[in-house]
Design an enzyme around this catalytic site. Structure first.
Site, PDB file in Angstrom:
ATOM      1  N   SER A  70       0.830  -1.207   0.000  1.00 18.70           N
ATOM      2  CA  SER A  70       0.000   0.000   0.000  1.00 18.70           C
ATOM      3  C   SER A  70       0.865   1.258   0.000  1.00 18.70           C
ATOM      4  O   SER A  70       1.999   1.259   0.490  1.00 18.70           O
ATOM      5  CB  SER A  70      -0.902   0.035   1.231  1.00 18.70           C
ATOM      6  OG  SER A  70      -1.780  -1.053   1.260  1.00 18.70           O
TER       7      SER A  70
HETATM    8  N1  SAH Z   1      -1.049  -4.693   3.953  1.00 19.41           N
HETATM    9  C1  SAH Z   1      -0.315  -4.974   2.741  1.00 19.41           C
HETATM   10  C2  SAH Z   1      -1.111  -4.587   1.518  1.00 19.41           C
HETATM   11  C3  SAH Z   1      -1.219  -5.757   0.616  1.00 19.41           C
HETATM   12  S1  SAH Z   1      -2.390  -5.628  -0.698  1.00 19.41           S
HETATM   13  C4  SAH Z   1       1.059  -4.320   2.752  1.00 19.41           C
HETATM   14  O1  SAH Z   1       1.361  -3.556   3.684  1.00 19.41           O
HETATM   15  O2  SAH Z   1       1.870  -4.595   1.882  1.00 19.41           O
HETATM   16  C5  SAH Z   1      -3.705  -6.640  -0.060  1.00 19.41           C
HETATM   17  C6  SAH Z   1      -3.383  -8.068   0.268  1.00 19.41           C
HETATM   18  O3  SAH Z   1      -4.609  -8.705   0.656  1.00 19.41           O
HETATM   19  C7  SAH Z   1      -2.847  -8.907  -0.901  1.00 19.41           C
HETATM   20  O4  SAH Z   1      -1.627  -9.464  -0.521  1.00 19.41           O
HETATM   21  C8  SAH Z   1      -3.927  -9.985  -1.102  1.00 19.41           C
HETATM   22  O5  SAH Z   1      -3.401 -11.238  -1.503  1.00 19.41           O
HETATM   23  C9  SAH Z   1      -4.553 -10.058   0.273  1.00 19.41           C
HETATM   24  N2  SAH Z   1      -5.905 -10.623   0.324  1.00 19.41           N
HETATM   25  C10 SAH Z   1      -6.928 -10.446  -0.538  1.00 19.41           C
HETATM   26  N3  SAH Z   1      -8.020 -11.145  -0.127  1.00 19.41           N
HETATM   27  C11 SAH Z   1      -7.663 -11.754   1.042  1.00 19.41           C
HETATM   28  C12 SAH Z   1      -8.333 -12.628   1.946  1.00 19.41           C
HETATM   29  N4  SAH Z   1      -9.601 -13.032   1.772  1.00 19.41           N
HETATM   30  N5  SAH Z   1      -7.664 -13.057   3.041  1.00 19.41           N
HETATM   31  C13 SAH Z   1      -6.372 -12.685   3.260  1.00 19.41           C
HETATM   32  N6  SAH Z   1      -5.691 -11.888   2.431  1.00 19.41           N
HETATM   33  C14 SAH Z   1      -6.307 -11.419   1.333  1.00 19.41           C
END
Ligand code: SAH
Length: 220
Positions: A70
């Site tokens: 993010s």
């Molecule tokens: N917090 C992260 C942002 C990652 S983007 C950071 O600091 O880098 C969002 C993430 O959510 C992705 O890695 C995606 O694979 C995950 N995601 C999407 N749906 C999900 C679910 N149902 N359960 C767990 N993770 C999920």
């Protein structure tokens, strides 16, 4: 950390972080504890080496498995809405790079973070262990189901865009706790903060619009 040749945090990185903090502050983040944490954590450790120079731009960036780390402003924004207290146990849905989890871990007692993508889970687990984050626990699970084993949580943060608020997350929140979740469609989501007022009552506040990768069900 400092003696690990794979992870060097130089004077230049610290300077870039300082600039990043002032950019985020100028966009409206006022919580000094959060700004201090952004200024402290080497975000470039959470990106592949080749993209090191992108780490201190206020931008989202691609990581493995077609996901993104993010934007730092968004990380600060969501963190600010959580109103963290040092004693809090926090559940994060969407571990991704682990950067948001690291930010949370500096501001609360314990972070449980769930990721559905196996490759990302494995990669980030290794990274956080290597960096010595002892108060973060990672799980390869479908975060739409929450993490009932360790519920209830003081705060829950969803870092992927949901089409609606999963009931399991509301159920796993403490009374008086907050769920921060971007809700909308693939084109954009509005940031919601939902307070659990009693076992069956919730109070929802709406904040700004964002664009996250989608919250998807099932494991990968
Ligand atoms: N917090 C992260 C942002 C990652 S983007 C950071 O600091 O880098 C969002 C993430 O959510 C992705 O890695 C995606 O694979 C995950 N995601 C999407 N749906 C999900 C679910 N149902 N359960 C767990 N993770 C999920």
């Amino acid at each position: 950390m400092a003696s690990d040749p794979g992870f060097t945090d130089t004077y230049r990185h610290r300077g870039l972080r300082k600039k990043l903090v002032s950019v985020i502050r100028s966009k409206g983040i006022q919580d000094q504890a959060i700004l201090d944490v952004i200024g402290k954590i080497p975000r470039h450790f959470f990106l592949d080496r080749a993209f090191e120079d992108w780490a201190y731009k206020d931008q989202a960036f691609p990581i493995a498995s077609k996901q993104t780390i993010s934007q730092p402003y968004t990380v600060a924004y969501q963190t600010q809405l959580l109103c963290l207290e040092p004693k809090d146990r926090v559940l994060e849905i969407g571990t991704g790079s682990g950067y948001q989890a690291a930010v949370l871990s500096e501001l609360c007692a314990k972070v449980y973070s769930v990721e559905r993508q196996g490759t990302l889970y494995t990669k980030t687990k290794k990274l956080l262990q290597r960096l010595g984050y002892g108060n973060i626990r990672l799980y390869h699970m479908d975060g739409m189901l929450g993490l009932s084993r360790y519920a209830p949580f003081d705060k829950i943060l969803v870092t992927a865009g949901a089409d609606q608020t999963p009931q399991a997350l509301l159920d796993q929140l403490k009374i008086g706790g907050y769920l921060v979740i971007p809700v909308g469609d693939r084109k954009g989501q509005v940031m919601l903060r939902i307070e659990k007022v009693s076992e069956k009552e919730y109070r929802t506040e709406r904040f700004d619009n964002f664009r996250f990768v989608p919250l998807l069900d099932g494991l990968k």
